[in-house]
Motif scaffolding. Structure first.
Motif, PDB file in Angstrom:
ATOM      1  N   MET A   1      88.458  77.048   8.847  1.00 44.60           N
ATOM      2  CA  MET A   1      87.692  77.545   7.372  1.00 44.60           C
ATOM      3  C   MET A   1      88.892  78.699   7.260  1.00 44.60           C
ATOM      4  O   MET A   1      88.887  79.463   8.140  1.00 44.60           O
ATOM      5  CB  MET A   1      86.286  77.487   7.332  1.00 44.60           C
ATOM      6  N   LYS A   2      89.492  78.429   6.030  1.00 42.28           N
ATOM      7  CA  LYS A   2      90.777  78.933   5.365  1.00 42.28           C
ATOM      8  C   LYS A   2      90.788  80.118   5.473  1.00 42.28           C
ATOM      9  O   LYS A   2      90.906  81.172   4.768  1.00 42.28           O
ATOM     10  CB  LYS A   2      92.510  78.005   6.172  1.00 42.28           C
TER      11      LYS A   2
ATOM     12  N   THR B   1      95.022  70.479   5.254  1.00 42.17           N
ATOM     13  CA  THR B   1      93.957  70.769   4.525  1.00 42.17           C
ATOM     14  C   THR B   1      93.169  70.189   3.413  1.00 42.17           C
ATOM     15  O   THR B   1      93.036  69.086   2.986  1.00 42.17           O
ATOM     16  CB  THR B   1      94.688  72.279   4.020  1.00 42.17           C
ATOM     17  N   VAL B   2      91.935  70.582   3.295  1.00 48.55           N
ATOM     18  CA  VAL B   2      90.718  69.918   2.505  1.00 48.55           C
ATOM     19  C   VAL B   2      90.138  70.527   1.247  1.00 48.55           C
ATOM     20  O   VAL B   2      90.314  71.900   1.613  1.00 48.55           O
ATOM     21  CB  VAL B   2      90.036  69.308   2.953  1.00 48.55           C
TER      22      VAL B   2
ATOM     23  N   VAL C   1      89.877  73.957   4.095  1.00 47.72           N
ATOM     24  CA  VAL C   1      89.220  73.749   5.751  1.00 47.72           C
ATOM     25  C   VAL C   1      90.486  73.383   5.687  1.00 47.72           C
ATOM     26  O   VAL C   1      91.304  72.580   5.278  1.00 47.72           O
ATOM     27  CB  VAL C   1      88.513  72.696   6.318  1.00 47.72           C
ATOM     28  N   GLN C   2      90.923  74.030   7.166  1.00 48.80           N
ATOM     29  CA  GLN C   2      92.665  73.345   7.780  1.00 48.80           C
ATOM     30  C   GLN C   2      92.284  72.242   9.266  1.00 48.80           C
ATOM     31  O   GLN C   2      91.233  72.443  10.232  1.00 48.80           O
ATOM     32  CB  GLN C   2      93.773  74.022   8.332  1.00 48.80           C
ATOM     33  N   PHE C   3      92.647  70.504   9.113  1.00 46.49           N
ATOM     34  CA  PHE C   3      91.880  69.802  10.153  1.00 46.49           C
ATOM     35  C   PHE C   3      93.172  70.131  10.978  1.00 46.49           C
ATOM     36  O   PHE C   3      94.346  70.841  10.300  1.00 46.49           O
ATOM     37  CB  PHE C   3      91.990  68.368   9.843  1.00 46.49           C
ATOM     38  N   ARG C   4      93.075  70.270  12.852  1.00 46.78           N
ATOM     39  CA  ARG C   4      93.700  70.108  13.492  1.00 46.78           C
ATOM     40  C   ARG C   4      93.918  69.117  13.533  1.00 46.78           C
ATOM     41  O   ARG C   4      94.119  67.712  13.430  1.00 46.78           O
ATOM     42  CB  ARG C   4      92.796  70.299  15.332  1.00 46.78           C
TER      43      ARG C   4
END
Length: 136
Positions: free
Chosen positions: A79-80, A111-112, A133-136
């Motif tokens: 979570m960013k 990102t979402v 959120v940023q996915f890896r």
């Protein structure tokens, strides 16, 4: 595990229902060192501050919103950003629902963006929020 490729704008996050008790509100407020009596003392809350019932904490609702995001994303994303605003009071005895919806996906950045909510039984949004959120 959820992946960025599995998502689309408009997807709903899993909802969760919350029905706090006197004990859970008392313990939450003890942990965060919040002595405001509207969260545990019914006589004071009703007679002095004129609420209809013990008030469910705004920060607790923020925690529920953060849990919606973290539980949904799991270990796949971080979570960013996170924001929320308590707009209306909620009271002991109410069952509240937390959830959210995907509003944007940036596949290049990974990102979402999410719109989040706490709703009462009538479907009124008491606490809106947002997260990225940023996915890896």
């Amino acid at each position: 595990m959820i992946g960025l490729q599995d998502l689309k704008v408009g997807d709903a996050l899993p909802e969760r229902q919350h029905t706090p008790s006197n004990v859970s509100l008392f313990l939450y407020n003890a942990v965060i060192w919040n002595p405001h009596r509207i969260h545990y003392d019914r006589d004071y809350t009703v007679n002095v501050e004129k609420h209809p019932e013990i008030v469910i904490d705004g920060p607790l609702q923020g925690d529920w919103l953060a849990q919606v995001v973290v539980n949904w994303a799991g270990d796949a994303a971080d979570m960013k950003t996170f924001r929320y605003s308590n707009r209306r009071a909620s009271y002991l005895g109410e069952t509240l629902t937390s959830g959210g919806t995907i509003t944007a996906i940036d596949a290049i950045a990974g990102t979402v963006d999410l719109d989040l909510f706490i709703k009462n039984a009538d479907g009124d949004v008491l606490t809106p929020g947002s997260a990225q959120v940023q996915f890896r």
